[in-house]
Write a protein that holds these residues in place. Sequence first.
Motif, mmCIF file in Angstrom:
data_model
loop_
_atom_site.group_PDB
_atom_site.id
_atom_site.type_symbol
_atom_site.label_atom_id
_atom_site.label_comp_id
_atom_site.label_asym_id
_atom_site.label_seq_id
_atom_site.Cartn_x
_atom_site.Cartn_y
_atom_site.Cartn_z
ATOM 1 N N LEU A 111 -34.598 -4.052 -29.040
ATOM 2 C CA LEU A 111 -35.676 -4.536 -28.172
ATOM 3 C C LEU A 111 -35.166 -5.621 -27.231
ATOM 4 C CD1 LEU A 111 -38.571 -4.739 -30.786
ATOM 5 C CD2 LEU A 111 -38.050 -2.883 -29.180
ATOM 6 N N SER A 112 -34.332 -6.518 -27.782
ATOM 7 C CA SER A 112 -33.782 -7.595 -26.962
ATOM 8 C C SER A 112 -32.552 -8.173 -27.641
ATOM 9 C CB SER A 112 -34.823 -8.695 -26.731
ATOM 10 O OG SER A 112 -35.149 -9.334 -27.944
ATOM 11 N N LEU A 113 -31.879 -9.031 -26.906
ATOM 12 C CA LEU A 113 -30.688 -9.724 -27.384
ATOM 13 C C LEU A 113 -30.809 -11.173 -26.956
ATOM 14 C CD1 LEU A 113 -27.665 -9.274 -28.488
ATOM 15 C CD2 LEU A 113 -27.055 -9.323 -26.082
ATOM 16 N N GLU A 114 -30.390 -12.076 -27.822
ATOM 17 C CA GLU A 114 -30.404 -13.491 -27.463
ATOM 18 C C GLU A 114 -29.052 -14.097 -27.795
ATOM 19 O OE1 GLU A 114 -33.111 -17.476 -27.703
ATOM 20 O OE2 GLU A 114 -33.932 -15.537 -28.279
ATOM 21 N N HIS A 115 -28.411 -14.682 -26.771
ATOM 22 C CA HIS A 115 -27.130 -15.359 -26.948
ATOM 23 C C HIS A 115 -27.367 -16.825 -27.279
ATOM 24 C CE1 HIS A 115 -25.265 -12.171 -24.257
ATOM 25 N NE2 HIS A 115 -24.570 -12.112 -25.368
ATOM 26 N N SER A 116 -26.454 -17.387 -28.045
ATOM 27 C CA SER A 116 -26.485 -18.837 -28.247
ATOM 28 C C SER A 116 -25.053 -19.354 -28.224
ATOM 29 C CB SER A 116 -27.179 -19.205 -29.555
ATOM 30 O OG SER A 116 -26.532 -18.596 -30.649
ATOM 31 N N ALA A 117 -24.834 -20.371 -27.420
ATOM 32 C CA ALA A 117 -23.513 -20.966 -27.267
ATOM 33 C C ALA A 117 -23.278 -21.977 -28.386
ATOM 34 C CB ALA A 117 -23.406 -21.657 -25.912
ATOM 35 N N PRO A 118 -22.006 -22.229 -28.724
ATOM 36 C CA PRO A 118 -21.699 -23.213 -29.757
ATOM 37 C C PRO A 118 -22.292 -24.575 -29.412
ATOM 38 C CG PRO A 118 -19.716 -22.037 -29.070
ATOM 39 C CD PRO A 118 -20.817 -21.632 -28.143
ATOM 40 N N GLY A 119 -22.992 -25.149 -30.343
ATOM 41 C CA GLY A 119 -23.593 -26.462 -30.110
ATOM 42 C C GLY A 119 -24.696 -26.433 -29.074
#
Length: 131
Positions: free
Chosen positions: A50-58
């Motif tokens: 359905l969707s994708l969510e990125h998260s960067a370190p810190g």
Amino acid sequence: MKLSNDDLLLITDKPIVAEEVISRVKGDECGAVVTFIGKVRGYSGDKRVLSLEHSAPGGDAAKTLKDIAGEIRGKWDVRELVFCYRTGAVAAGEVTLVIAVATVRRPEAFAACQYAIDRFKEVVAAEEVLE
């Protein structure tokens, strides 16, 4: 490694128009411009994405892109680099990442672009929301 004035590192929570990002690379003195457009795939195995969510370190996406750009500049003679990354929930089929690399010669452009993709995937977590 210091970033060049020709580097453009964009982070947005809005839809990315890949052609607009890529058009920022002029490559006037270059023999090669290599691009990568990453989209959210529609399926992961037999499950619909359905969707994708990125998260960067810190939580620091800007630092992550700057670090990757610095690594690239330390390895190849990149004349221009554009890195555009979309944060937040990105629906299946939408663009989540655009990379464009301009170099004098083709082998360096391909290598630098491949490295950028691989490093991004190594350091940025992605969570798929499946149906």
